[in-house]
Scaffold this motif. Structure first.
Motif, PDB file in Angstrom:
ATOM      1  N   VAL A  23       0.884  -1.412   0.262  1.00  0.00           N
ATOM      2  CA  VAL A  23      -0.016  -0.118  -0.181  1.00  0.00           C
ATOM      3  C   VAL A  23       0.914   0.937  -0.248  1.00  0.00           C
ATOM      4  O   VAL A  23       1.561   1.301   0.743  1.00  0.00           O
ATOM      5  CB  VAL A  23      -0.673  -0.178   1.326  1.00  0.00           C
ATOM      6  CG1 VAL A  23      -1.487   1.152   0.707  1.00  0.00           C
ATOM      7  CG2 VAL A  23      -2.182  -1.127   1.677  1.00  0.00           C
ATOM      8  N   TYR A  44      -8.960  -6.956   0.141  1.00  0.00           N
ATOM      9  CA  TYR A  44      -9.132  -5.555  -0.429  1.00  0.00           C
ATOM     10  C   TYR A  44      -9.467  -4.890   0.356  1.00  0.00           C
ATOM     11  O   TYR A  44      -9.320  -3.757   1.166  1.00  0.00           O
ATOM     12  CB  TYR A  44      -8.773  -4.900  -1.637  1.00  0.00           C
ATOM     13  CG  TYR A  44      -9.404  -3.204  -2.000  1.00  0.00           C
ATOM     14  CD1 TYR A  44      -7.932  -2.506  -2.321  1.00  0.00           C
ATOM     15  CD2 TYR A  44     -10.235  -2.414  -2.008  1.00  0.00           C
ATOM     16  CE1 TYR A  44      -7.896  -1.149  -2.534  1.00  0.00           C
ATOM     17  CE2 TYR A  44     -10.240  -1.362  -2.382  1.00  0.00           C
ATOM     18  CZ  TYR A  44      -9.063  -0.300  -2.561  1.00  0.00           C
ATOM     19  OH  TYR A  44      -9.418   0.905  -3.052  1.00  0.00           O
ATOM     20  N   ILE A  48      -7.508  -2.052   3.438  1.00  0.00           N
ATOM     21  CA  ILE A  48      -7.999  -0.782   3.281  1.00  0.00           C
ATOM     22  C   ILE A  48      -8.906   0.104   4.860  1.00  0.00           C
ATOM     23  O   ILE A  48      -7.933   0.640   5.640  1.00  0.00           O
ATOM     24  CB  ILE A  48      -8.800  -0.070   2.445  1.00  0.00           C
ATOM     25  CG1 ILE A  48      -8.684  -0.376   1.285  1.00  0.00           C
ATOM     26  CG2 ILE A  48      -9.156   1.145   1.923  1.00  0.00           C
ATOM     27  CD1 ILE A  48      -7.778  -0.032   1.204  1.00  0.00           C
ATOM     28  N   ALA A  51      -5.211   0.098   6.869  1.00  0.00           N
ATOM     29  CA  ALA A  51      -4.776   1.135   6.979  1.00  0.00           C
ATOM     30  C   ALA A  51      -4.843   2.436   7.313  1.00  0.00           C
ATOM     31  O   ALA A  51      -4.693   3.198   8.319  1.00  0.00           O
ATOM     32  CB  ALA A  51      -4.646   1.129   5.485  1.00  0.00           C
ATOM     33  N   ILE A  59      -4.656   7.323   0.349  1.00  0.00           N
ATOM     34  CA  ILE A  59      -3.654   5.391  -0.774  1.00  0.00           C
ATOM     35  C   ILE A  59      -3.917   6.263  -1.622  1.00  0.00           C
ATOM     36  O   ILE A  59      -5.062   6.454  -2.356  1.00  0.00           O
ATOM     37  CB  ILE A  59      -4.427   4.519  -0.299  1.00  0.00           C
ATOM     38  CG1 ILE A  59      -4.698   4.299   1.366  1.00  0.00           C
ATOM     39  CG2 ILE A  59      -4.416   3.696  -0.964  1.00  0.00           C
ATOM     40  CD1 ILE A  59      -5.210   3.278   2.138  1.00  0.00           C
ATOM     41  N   VAL A  62      -2.882   0.441  -4.284  1.00  0.00           N
ATOM     42  CA  VAL A  62      -3.011  -1.216  -4.027  1.00  0.00           C
ATOM     43  C   VAL A  62      -2.665  -2.281  -4.630  1.00  0.00           C
ATOM     44  O   VAL A  62      -2.738  -2.054  -5.899  1.00  0.00           O
ATOM     45  CB  VAL A  62      -4.307  -1.403  -2.923  1.00  0.00           C
ATOM     46  CG1 VAL A  62      -3.436  -2.650  -2.325  1.00  0.00           C
ATOM     47  CG2 VAL A  62      -4.425   0.368  -1.891  1.00  0.00           C
TER      48      VAL A  62
END
Length: 91
Positions: A23, A44, A48, A51, A59, A62
């Motif tokens: 990422v 994903y 996320i 994160a 971001i 990815v």
């Protein structure tokens, strides 16, 4: 420098297959995450969420890989890449 975040979702040991992701933030800082999920898209969304929990707010890209991070080879291609286009300022 690389930041690696390992997660255990709800204490479950298995929830599909293993995925790991690189990422990249707006300032090109690279973070690496691992998750288990039924699909790359589900992984994903989990990554996320991780994160955001880690305080990553913007971001840029990815890159999703199958398997665990420890087994990933340097020449292993990503299975999927999500990118946010750069927006020109002043437009």
């Amino acid at each position: 420098m690389t930041n690696i975040v390992h997660a255990n979702f709800g204490g479950r040991l298995w929830d599909g297959q293993f995925f790991n992701a690189d990422v990249y933030t707006e300032n090109r800082t690279k973070y690496q995450f691992e998750a288990t999920a039924e699909s790359a898209t589900a992984a994903y969304f989990r990554i996320i969420a991780l994160a955001v929990k880690e305080g990553i707010s913007v971001i840029r890209l990815v890159a999703m890989f199958d398997g665990v991070l420890a087994d990933r080879k340097a020449d292993h291609p990503p299975i999927k890449v999500w990118s946010r286009p750069k927006i020109a300022s002043g437009l």
